[in-house]
Design a protein around this motif. Structure first.
Motif, mmCIF file in Angstrom:
data_model
loop_
_atom_site.group_PDB
_atom_site.id
_atom_site.type_symbol
_atom_site.label_atom_id
_atom_site.label_comp_id
_atom_site.label_asym_id
_atom_site.label_seq_id
_atom_site.Cartn_x
_atom_site.Cartn_y
_atom_site.Cartn_z
ATOM 1 N N ILE A 94 -19.748 -15.036 -22.597
ATOM 2 C CA ILE A 94 -19.090 -16.332 -22.415
ATOM 3 C C ILE A 94 -17.643 -16.304 -22.886
ATOM 4 C CG2 ILE A 94 -19.065 -18.727 -23.214
ATOM 5 C CD1 ILE A 94 -22.139 -18.657 -23.122
ATOM 6 N N LEU A 95 -17.401 -15.769 -24.076
ATOM 7 C CA LEU A 95 -16.044 -15.786 -24.633
ATOM 8 C C LEU A 95 -15.054 -15.057 -23.728
ATOM 9 C CD1 LEU A 95 -14.113 -16.549 -26.895
ATOM 10 C CD2 LEU A 95 -14.782 -14.446 -28.106
ATOM 11 N N GLY A 96 -15.465 -13.929 -23.181
ATOM 12 C CA GLY A 96 -14.575 -13.181 -22.298
ATOM 13 C C GLY A 96 -14.191 -13.972 -21.069
ATOM 14 N N TRP A 97 -15.155 -14.659 -20.467
ATOM 15 C CA TRP A 97 -14.863 -15.465 -19.285
ATOM 16 C C TRP A 97 -14.008 -16.677 -19.647
ATOM 17 C CZ3 TRP A 97 -15.126 -13.075 -15.027
ATOM 18 C CH2 TRP A 97 -16.158 -12.172 -14.729
ATOM 19 N N VAL A 98 -14.227 -17.266 -20.836
ATOM 20 C CA VAL A 98 -13.401 -18.399 -21.269
ATOM 21 C C VAL A 98 -11.947 -17.970 -21.408
ATOM 22 C CG1 VAL A 98 -12.910 -19.939 -23.219
ATOM 23 C CG2 VAL A 98 -15.250 -19.677 -22.408
ATOM 24 N N GLU A 99 -11.733 -16.821 -22.062
ATOM 25 C CA GLU A 99 -10.361 -16.347 -22.258
ATOM 26 C C GLU A 99 -9.700 -16.017 -20.922
ATOM 27 O OE1 GLU A 99 -10.923 -13.081 -24.908
ATOM 28 O OE2 GLU A 99 -10.915 -14.351 -26.709
ATOM 29 N N LEU A 100 -10.459 -15.420 -20.005
ATOM 30 C CA LEU A 100 -9.904 -15.086 -18.696
ATOM 31 C C LEU A 100 -9.571 -16.361 -17.922
ATOM 32 C CD1 LEU A 100 -9.305 -12.425 -17.160
ATOM 33 C CD2 LEU A 100 -11.418 -12.800 -15.897
ATOM 34 N N GLN A 101 -10.437 -17.351 -18.022
ATOM 35 C CA GLN A 101 -10.179 -18.633 -17.356
ATOM 36 C C GLN A 101 -8.898 -19.268 -17.895
ATOM 37 O OE1 GLN A 101 -12.389 -22.028 -18.740
ATOM 38 N NE2 GLN A 101 -12.810 -22.719 -16.644
ATOM 39 N N GLU A 102 -8.730 -19.262 -19.212
ATOM 40 C CA GLU A 102 -7.549 -19.878 -19.814
ATOM 41 C C GLU A 102 -6.280 -19.154 -19.402
ATOM 42 O OE1 GLU A 102 -8.490 -19.779 -23.959
ATOM 43 O OE2 GLU A 102 -9.779 -21.567 -23.870
ATOM 44 N N GLU A 123 -14.833 -19.144 -12.679
ATOM 45 C CA GLU A 123 -15.578 -20.344 -13.063
ATOM 46 C C GLU A 123 -17.041 -20.263 -12.645
ATOM 47 O OE1 GLU A 123 -13.259 -23.679 -11.667
ATOM 48 O OE2 GLU A 123 -11.957 -23.541 -13.426
ATOM 49 N N VAL A 124 -17.329 -19.604 -11.531
ATOM 50 C CA VAL A 124 -18.730 -19.392 -11.156
ATOM 51 C C VAL A 124 -19.414 -18.496 -12.172
ATOM 52 C CG1 VAL A 124 -20.220 -18.283 -9.439
ATOM 53 C CG2 VAL A 124 -18.441 -19.858 -8.696
ATOM 54 N N HIS A 125 -18.715 -17.456 -12.637
ATOM 55 C CA HIS A 125 -19.270 -16.588 -13.677
ATOM 56 C C HIS A 125 -19.458 -17.348 -14.992
ATOM 57 C CE1 HIS A 125 -19.612 -12.441 -12.215
ATOM 58 N NE2 HIS A 125 -18.575 -12.690 -11.432
ATOM 59 N N LEU A 126 -18.419 -18.054 -15.426
ATOM 60 C CA LEU A 126 -18.487 -18.747 -16.711
ATOM 61 C C LEU A 126 -19.575 -19.809 -16.709
ATOM 62 C CD1 LEU A 126 -17.516 -19.476 -19.526
ATOM 63 C CD2 LEU A 126 -15.648 -20.807 -18.486
ATOM 64 N N CYS A 164 -22.958 -18.028 -16.787
ATOM 65 C CA CYS A 164 -23.270 -17.498 -18.116
ATOM 66 C C CYS A 164 -23.782 -18.604 -19.033
ATOM 67 C CB CYS A 164 -22.015 -16.875 -18.738
ATOM 68 S SG CYS A 164 -21.833 -15.115 -18.494
ATOM 69 N N ARG A 165 -23.056 -19.704 -19.032
ATOM 70 C CA ARG A 165 -23.451 -20.814 -19.902
ATOM 71 C C ARG A 165 -24.790 -21.396 -19.474
ATOM 72 N NH1 ARG A 165 -17.413 -23.582 -20.287
ATOM 73 N NH2 ARG A 165 -16.859 -22.727 -22.345
ATOM 74 N N GLY A 166 -24.985 -21.568 -18.171
ATOM 75 C CA GLY A 166 -26.249 -22.131 -17.703
ATOM 76 C C GLY A 166 -27.429 -21.255 -18.051
ATOM 77 N N LEU A 167 -27.288 -19.938 -17.880
ATOM 78 C CA LEU A 167 -28.373 -19.021 -18.212
ATOM 79 C C LEU A 167 -28.656 -19.048 -19.704
ATOM 80 C CD1 LEU A 167 -30.398 -16.805 -17.485
ATOM 81 C CD2 LEU A 167 -28.512 -15.154 -17.556
ATOM 82 N N ALA A 168 -27.606 -19.033 -20.528
ATOM 83 C CA ALA A 168 -27.798 -19.099 -21.977
ATOM 84 C C ALA A 168 -28.487 -20.410 -22.370
ATOM 85 C CB ALA A 168 -26.458 -18.968 -22.691
ATOM 86 N N ASN A 169 -28.056 -21.511 -21.748
ATOM 87 C CA ASN A 169 -28.660 -22.811 -22.056
ATOM 88 C C ASN A 169 -30.148 -22.833 -21.749
ATOM 89 O OD1 ASN A 169 -25.699 -24.474 -20.815
ATOM 90 N ND2 ASN A 169 -26.231 -24.070 -22.932
ATOM 91 N N TYR A 211 -24.363 -25.365 -14.617
ATOM 92 C CA TYR A 211 -24.479 -24.925 -13.223
ATOM 93 C C TYR A 211 -23.737 -25.880 -12.283
ATOM 94 C CZ TYR A 211 -27.950 -21.388 -14.533
ATOM 95 O OH TYR A 211 -28.586 -20.284 -15.066
ATOM 96 N N GLN A 212 -23.718 -27.168 -12.623
ATOM 97 C CA GLN A 212 -22.965 -28.116 -11.799
ATOM 98 C C GLN A 212 -21.472 -27.815 -11.819
ATOM 99 O OE1 GLN A 212 -24.315 -31.865 -13.453
ATOM 100 N NE2 GLN A 212 -25.817 -32.180 -11.806
ATOM 101 N N LYS A 213 -20.970 -27.276 -12.950
ATOM 102 C CA LYS A 213 -19.562 -26.885 -13.026
ATOM 103 C C LYS A 213 -19.245 -25.812 -11.988
ATOM 104 C CE LYS A 213 -17.654 -29.207 -16.488
ATOM 105 N NZ LYS A 213 -16.440 -30.051 -16.306
ATOM 106 N N GLY A 214 -20.173 -24.860 -11.808
ATOM 107 C CA GLY A 214 -19.973 -23.847 -10.774
ATOM 108 C C GLY A 214 -19.947 -24.456 -9.396
ATOM 109 N N LYS A 215 -20.838 -25.416 -9.166
ATOM 110 C CA LYS A 215 -20.871 -26.112 -7.875
ATOM 111 C C LYS A 215 -19.573 -26.878 -7.641
ATOM 112 C CE LYS A 215 -23.024 -27.674 -4.182
ATOM 113 N NZ LYS A 215 -23.483 -26.797 -3.088
#
Length: 686
Positions: free
Chosen positions: A524-532, A558-561, A564-569, A596-600
């Motif tokens: 998650i952290l890696g995708w957050v930093e890449l998104q930012e 954002e689909v990855h991030l 990741c969060r949805g699977l962890a949740n 998952y809605q964020k990805g959508k």
């Protein structure tokens, strides 16, 4: 003809097309006419008198390259004028010569349509009078398999997809130097895809499950046993019909014999119970197919897919391939030239010809894949570009360079890797860093280093799920295993989920879930930093380039991030469920829905303008399905502790303490929605 002084091309420069009556060249000319209008602001002038640009076939004195598809540009002094001759050795030579002019004179990006990057307006254009000779491409037959193309199918309302969908696909392929295509997967034969590809000058080849491009047996003869032993005449009828239908076209014929639905034929015909019997029948059928083609087509180009069980039988010495047939070797779907994973079996048998292997060889390669496990369908290749370069150059080095078919999926998410593959089929090798710099330089006017680093770090952020270099996860990793976890859980099964063993191992289900949780949380952290970083870079770009970077990269991040969060949740929800902590499990399941809605939402934002509805047919990764599963889980969890009136948690955790003892049920019984309840519970429990 002698070189001459620099040449000036203007909006009034005339073109003389001396190759009339050729349908593919007419298609290419329409591209050039559109390009000319975009650059100069007016339609090009076609004339036979005093034309500035001549388009014609090669003559002896031109010195045009001799190989198939060769072309050259010659600048010729004609009195006081300079005339540019675009000369082709053959039909595709003319087309590639025109597209070379489009790219390097008019400045049209090969992916102009998909990157939404029209050429710059200019008038005039000054050209040095320097002749040009094309180089022979490394790979003779090179192109795309437009496979798992549900986004292309769902993009427009018409089915099967119309010319409006297919023409930009085939044009981009031609502009990348490709000459071969499988135009879609199992589409109705009433569609335009096959005819349009042929009309645009491309060679057509076939899916390995549809030898010779023939109708599937069970579709043609429903209710009959799909057994060649029982119905050889029916199979041969289908092959003969396919040959008759295509014999006048440029075809790379695929010889093969697999079962219905792209599986080993002996699953439908168990009497073939030894490798010898299986190899003997495949060899016989392939020889039969080859002889049938040779009866109707002079010097046919034929190939045979060394895919799955066929490669294994061939390497064991049980299959004979007719002389001159190109053997096609496939990667595992993740870019490594080894056998693909089937369920939990992952033998990783090398999938390249042996050194002593004679004859012609080629490669079928995935830059996008769909396998219900960890593949990348909506997002780009999850491993590094260096892996692609290493694998394909190694394949070329052992002689697998006659043919390269790249699985191109839905095109739009994969421009970077498709551009890389085009470099490789043209030159045989490339420096991945230099290719990336060139790709970014063509698409963006600034922030080149920052954008290049985003692309390089993308693969570093992807989840490593196994010990091998190619064991990196695409976005399907967050969806298919997640839905399997949720299904196994709610079905009340015990033991372990066999469908998860390929990744998490054969261990109790709770430990399998914990494995996925740890993998998701660690990324998650890696995708957050890449998104930012991507968002910061977009602030420095012009509006059109900001939009391009969103569509090409940020939407995938954002689909990855979100995945990741949805699977962890959902994994956290299961852990809390085991502890009997249903309210907190409900909160985590709600977060899974929201993640998952964020990805959508990211896909919806990308699906605007030209790309309106592009992602509406997301039937393979299927974010809607995952959201529905997660919503079902949280409703299940709410029933565990808040049933039957869906008011108990509100009373226990949210209602003021003083109110609990005096409220009237007839005025305080409106249940909160799941979203409202989750937000309220989170404030007091988390």
């Amino acid at each position: 003809m002698k070189p001459c002084e620099p040449m000036i091309i203007t909006s009034e420069s005339g073109y003389n097309l001396q190759v009339g009556g050729n349908v593919p060249i007419a298609h290419a000319w329409r591209m050039i006419a559109r390009d000319h209008k975009q650059v100069f602001g007016r339609e090009p002038l076609q004339t036979e008198e005093e034309a500035s640009i001549m388009i014609r076939y090669a003559q002896e004195e031109d010195g045009c390259p001799q190989w198939p598809e060769g072309y050259c540009l010659r600048f010729v002094a004609d009195g006081k004028r300079t005339v540019l001759h675009i000369i082709g050795r053959d039909e595709l030579g003319i087309i590639y010569g025109l597209l070379h002019y489009s790219r390097f004179v008019l400045g049209v990006e090969p992916f102009w349509f998909w990157a939404e990057l029209p050429p710059t307006r200019r008038d005039p254009i000054v050209l040095p009078g320097q002749d040009y000779d094309s180089i022979p491409p490394k790979v003779r037959y090179r192109g795309w398999f437009v496979n798992d193309e549900v986004c292309l199918i769902g993009w427009k309302d018409d089915y099967p997809p119309t010319e409006q969908v297919w023409e930009p696909v085939f044009e981009a392929l031609l502009r990348c130097g490709g000459n071969m295509v499988i135009p879609g997967t199992d589409l109705p034969r009433t569609g335009i895809h096959h005819k349009l590809a042929a009309d645009m000058g491309l060679w057509i080849t076939h899916h390995h499950a549809e030898p010779l491009g023939a109708e599937m047996f069970l579709r043609a003869f429903p209710g009959k046993q799909a057994s060649y032993k029982e119905h050889p005449e029916l199979f041969e009828q289908l092959w003969r019909e396919a040959i008759e239908r295509q014999k006048g076209e440029k075809i790379v014929w695929v010889l093969s014999f697999r079962g219905q639905g792209d599986k080993p034929f002996w699953e439908n015909d168990p009497s073939f119970n030894t490798p010898e019997k299986r190899g003997q029948l495949i060899s016989y059928v392939v020889r039969k197919q080859y002889s049938m083609i040779c009866e109707c087509v002079e010097q046919p180009v034929c190939s045979m897919a060394m895919y799955g069980e066929i490669a294994e039988l061939y390497k064991q010495g049980h299959i004979e391939v007719p002389e001159g047939v190109i053997k096609i070797w496939a990667d595992n779907g993740y870019g490594k030239m080894v056998s693909r994973r089937h369920g939990n079996l992952n033998h990783r048998v090398p999938a390249l010809p042996e050194v002593e292997d004679e004859g012609k060889n080629g490669v079928y390669y995935h830059v996008t894949f769909h396998d219900l496990q960890a593949s990348n369908h909506l997002t780009q290749f999850p491993s590094s570009a260096e892996l692609i370069v290493d694998e394909l150059t190694t394949a070329f080095a052992v002689g697998a360079d006659e043919y390269l078919l790249v699985n191109s999926g839905n095109i739009l998410p994969h421009l970077y890797t498709l551009d890389l593959a085009a470099n490789l089929w043209t030159y045989g090798n490339t420096d991945a860093g230099q290719q990336l710099a060139d790709f970014i330089g063509r698409l963006y006017s600034r922030q080149h280093q920052e954008i290049s680093r985003l692309y390089q770090d993308y693969s570093r952020c992807s989840i490593v799920y196994g010990p091998h270099k190619d064991d990196r996860a695409g976005e399907e990793f967050y969806h298919h295993p997640a839905r399997q976890i949720m299904g196994f859980w709610l079905q009340g099964k015990e033991g372990y989920d066999e469908r998860l063993c390929w990744a998490a191992g054969e261990k109790p289900f709770a430990e399998q879930v914990r494995w996925f949780k740890e993998k998701a949380e660690s990324a998650i952290l890696g995708w957050v930093e890449l998104q930012e970083r991507c968002l910061q870079t977009m602030k420095q770009l012009p509006e059109d380039e900001c939009r391009r970077l969103y569509n090409q990269l940020l939407v995938q991040i954002e689909v990855h991030l979100s995945g990741c969060r949805g699977l962890a949740n959902i994994c956290n929800a299961y852990g809390l469920f085991l502890e009997g902590d249903y309210p907190r499990a409900f909160i985590q399941a709600s977060h899974a829905v929201w993640s998952y809605q964020k990805g959508k939402e990211a896909l919806s934002l990308a699906g605007t303008g030209r790309w309106e509805h592009f992602y509406r047919a997301d039937w393979l990764t299927n974010l809607d399905n995952t959201i529905s599963h997660a919503d079902t889980v949280r409703r299940f969890l709410r029933i565990q502790g808040d049933s039957p009136d869906m008011f108990l948690w509100y009373k226990q955790y949210i209602m003021p303490e003083t109110e609990k003892h005096i409220y009237l049920e007839n005025t305080h019984r409106k249940p909160l929605s799941d979203d409202e309840l989750a937000h309220c519970l989170e404030k007091v429990l988390c």
